[in-house]
Write an enzyme that holds these catalytic residues in place. Structure first.
Site, PDB file in Angstrom:
ATOM      1  N   GLU A  48      37.064  25.697  33.148  1.00 49.55           N
ATOM      2  CA  GLU A  48      37.128  26.381  34.442  1.00 49.55           C
ATOM      3  C   GLU A  48      38.583  26.413  34.862  1.00 49.55           C
ATOM      4  OE1 GLU A  48      34.508  24.416  37.267  1.00 49.55           O
ATOM      5  OE2 GLU A  48      32.992  24.191  35.705  1.00 49.55           O
ATOM      6  N   ASP A  59      37.830  22.167  49.011  1.00 51.49           N
ATOM      7  CA  ASP A  59      38.502  21.213  48.128  1.00 51.49           C
ATOM      8  C   ASP A  59      39.164  20.084  48.887  1.00 51.49           C
ATOM      9  OD1 ASP A  59      38.223  22.167  45.334  1.00 51.49           O
ATOM     10  OD2 ASP A  59      39.068  23.991  46.193  1.00 51.49           O
ATOM     11  N   TYR A 173      25.660  25.503  39.122  1.00 50.32           N
ATOM     12  CA  TYR A 173      26.580  24.395  39.389  1.00 50.32           C
ATOM     13  C   TYR A 173      25.954  23.515  40.472  1.00 50.32           C
ATOM     14  CZ  TYR A 173      31.312  22.377  40.274  1.00 50.32           C
ATOM     15  OH  TYR A 173      32.402  21.558  40.407  1.00 50.32           O
TER      16      TYR A 173
END
Lengths: 265, 399
Positions: A48, A59, A173
């Site tokens: 990725e 994040d 995911y």
């Protein structure tokens, strides 16, 4: 056939596939290609590549940091496509781009998907494009035979897990905990993750499931991914680079970590 | 026979879109939270008990309705249309922001959330949120850019005194955009027990709609008050626009009327100086903080640093409804510079005895351009969104 799909078909019984995230252009523009190839050699099954964004709100500090450095290094989407083209000269490892929607939108959704496919990219993960908003890019993704990988979290309902499954290709995911990337330790996670994965398994039947967030070691990976098809590591790799770059041997440090994540030594 | 029906404004749609702007661009982890909020708000907004508590708090605690003041000396100064001021500066805590903070705290209570987080730029929304949390006994964490904490020291002290924890944000430009990122990260991490009180008409659906609706009291009162004072609705409405909450609340009840509505952005050093916060004037559509709207960003889609003398307008985005109203031509957006805003602070202080917030001063600065083209029998209402006490440090430096 799509490289991601082939990879899961080739997976041997009991094996956990390992998907590794690094930020494109971090720690410098020249290393990305070499890092990808080296990680493949040491056990990575899927790569990725992060498209850096100035405001990565899903994040934690680690990936905010690597994104800032990569932007300062002058990374652009076109440079990422060039990197992938170079990788494709020697490798068929599945490559997924992971990033926020705004840089993609600014580049032009249609042009982005076309050029991504042309350079040899296999799929996309866009954390700020939930299934509800996929109209913005869905058609361009399927026109170019790219995989769209959606995320599910422990607080996703059964209905939303099924929806993510029906709208994803490649894999789904699974975010192991509610939180930003890199925020928690594997030990904290493993106790709560079992019931989550059981629900994932019940609801997600069309796609393989990969689990990420908080995996730092082989043991974490084996615990957390015991009922998944594989696992994803990102922040731990960035932290490893951050610690040793630019000392001589910094790449080797990373490759050793990669090897141990997959094989335990 | 077809009876002609006046087309009325119906925005946003069910998915939270104002035309092509808005939406819900947030990580999957937040989807349950925004959906739960959407459902609870839909129930609450038609619940007489909820509306009753909201409006009685606005009356007894915030001090509503705020006055509509005829600005006789400012009117004489320009010698043209009559100018009125909607006095949001008289709200408890000194700005309109408290309307929304009260509304959202009431919702948080209904949803059983005990922990409140907020982002703040100028500190007005942080103070309003800390105030509402103190009033209701809720835990409150406010994220504020390190740069803004210096510029708005007084508001930091006020929040602390009110029992809130102010967390300094050191990432990026250390201003409102980064404080918002950090608040969203907190929300992603603590989504089960935490309610995020967004301070403007920005963020994922339902926030832009909900925040607008909590502030529409500004426009509703203005309408009633100007009818009493002038026997008719105004010809012009002017408000400053950062994220755009005071403007949206002020404009919304007048959207279907044939009057001129003007939003004023912060040009900073000038719209072409590279140091600006004029999002609509200089930006293009993009996605930030959960919705599609005009945005200041470079050719790679990286968000640019905004600049304004006013911390409350120092934001590279704008509410999606403003983007829609701009594209449709219903509202005209212009920008004024830092120094034009400073001149307006001086003029309003000397003519009317009102020291406006630096944000608010941007709306007044536009009078210089607008007034010469008005007629003496026309009526202009400016939303005086906040008072300037908090800005005295910056104002003194720039006098």
């Amino acid at each position: 056939m799509n490289r991601i799909k082939r990879k899961f078909e080739e997976q041997s019984a009991g094996e956990k596939l390992m998907s590794l995230f690094i930020t494109a252009g971090y720690p410098d523009l020249d290393s990305t290609v070499e890092l990808v190839l080296g990680m493949e050699k040491n056990g990575a099954d899927i790569i990725e590549l992060g498209i850096p964004f100035s405001d990565p709100l899903a994040d934690g500090p680690t990936i905010q940091y690597s994104s800032d450095i990569a932007i300062k290094n002058g990374i652009t989407i076109d440079k990422i496509f060039e990197m992938v083209s170079k990788i494709r000269e020697v490798s068929q490892i599945p490559i997924i781009l992971m990033g926020y929607m705004n840089p993609v939108l600014r580049y032009g959704v249609e042009k982005f998907c076309e050029n991504a496919a042309k350079s040899g990219i296999d799929g996309l993960i866009l954390p700020d494009v939930p299934v509800d908003e996929d109209e913005i890019i869905k058609k361009n993704i399927s026109d170019n035979d790219l995989a769209m990988i959606h995320l599910v979290a422990p607080n996703s309902t059964d209905v939303r897990m099924k929806l993510a499954d029906s709208k994803s290709s490649g894999f789904v995911y699974c975010v192991s905990v509610t939180g930003v990337t890199g925020a928690r330790d594997g030990g904290e996670i493993s106790s709560s993750v079992d019931t989550f994965i059981q629900r994932v398994r019940k609801n997600i039947t069309e796609n393989p499931v990969m689990i990420g967030f908080g995996i730092k070691s082989y043991e974490d990976a084996q615990n957390i991914a015991s009922n998944a098809d594989g696992f994803i590591v990102g922040s731990a790799l960035i932290n490893c680079i951050k610690k040793s770059y630019p000392e001589p041997g910094w790449k080797q440090e990373l490759f050793s970590l990669v090897h141990s994540l997959k094989h335990g030594n | 026979m077809n009876q002609e029906v006046k087309e009325t404004y119906q925005q946003p749609n069910k998915k939270g879109y104002f035309g092509k702007y808005g939406g819900k661009f947030v990580p999957e982890i937040l989807i349950p939270a925004v959906k739960a909020l959407e459902e609870e708000y839909e129930r609450a907004k038609n619940d007489p008990e909820f509306l009753g508590s909201f409006h009685s708090l606005l009356e007894e605690y915030v001090g509503r309705p705020t006055e509509l003041t005829f600005a006789n000396r400012l009117t004489e100064h320009y010698g043209k249309a009559r100018i009125y001021l909607k006095r949001e500066d008289l709200c408890h805590t000194g700005a309109h922001k408290i309307n929304n903070a009260i509304g959202q705290v009431l919702l948080a209570q209904r949803m059983g959330k005990k922990r409140i987080i907020a982002e703040t730029g100028a500190g007005q929304h942080g103070v309003a949120t800390a105030t509402a949390c103190a009033k209701f006994g809720l835990d409150c964490v406010v994220y504020m850019g390190a740069e803004d904490m210096v510029r708005q020291k007084l508001n930091v002290d006020r929040m602390t005194l009110l029992g809130a924890e102010v967390r300094s944000v050191e990432s990026g430009s250390k201003t409102l955009k980064d404080a918002t990122n950090e608040a969203i990260r907190d929300w992603v991490t603590n989504v089960e027990d935490t309610f995020y009180i967004i301070g403007s008409v920005v963020g994922p659906h339902p926030y832009p709609m909900m925040v607008r609706n909590f502030h529409r009291v500004i426009g509703d009162e203005t309408r009633r008050q100007i009818m009493e004072a002038e026997g008719r609705i105004p010809d012009y409405l002017i408000a400053c626009v950062g994220g755009g909450s005071n403007a949206m609340g002020f404009f919304y009840p007048f959207i279907d009327d044939e009057i001129n509505i003007i939003g004023i952005e912060a040009a900073g050093y000038g719209v072409n100086s590279g140091k600006t916060a004029a999002t609509i004037t200089k930006g293009t559509p993009g996605i930030l903080h959960g919705s599609m709207s005009y945005l200041l960003h470079d050719e790679n889609g990286q968000i640019e640093l905004a600049h304004s003398i006013s911390a409350g307008l120092d934001y590279p985005g704008i509410g999606p409804e403003h983007s829609f109203l701009h594209d449709s031509g219903r509202v005209n957006y212009h920008a004024v510079t830092d120094s034009e805003a400073m001149e307006a602070v001086k003029l309003l202080s000397k003519t009317e005895g009102i020291i406006p917030a630096l944000e608010t001063a941007h709306a007044f600065a536009w009078l210089e351009k607008l007034m010469p083209s008005t007629e003496v029998n026309e009526v202009v209402v400016v939303n005086c969104s906040g008072r300037g006490d908090k800005d005295m440090g910056t104002i003194s430096e720039n006098l």
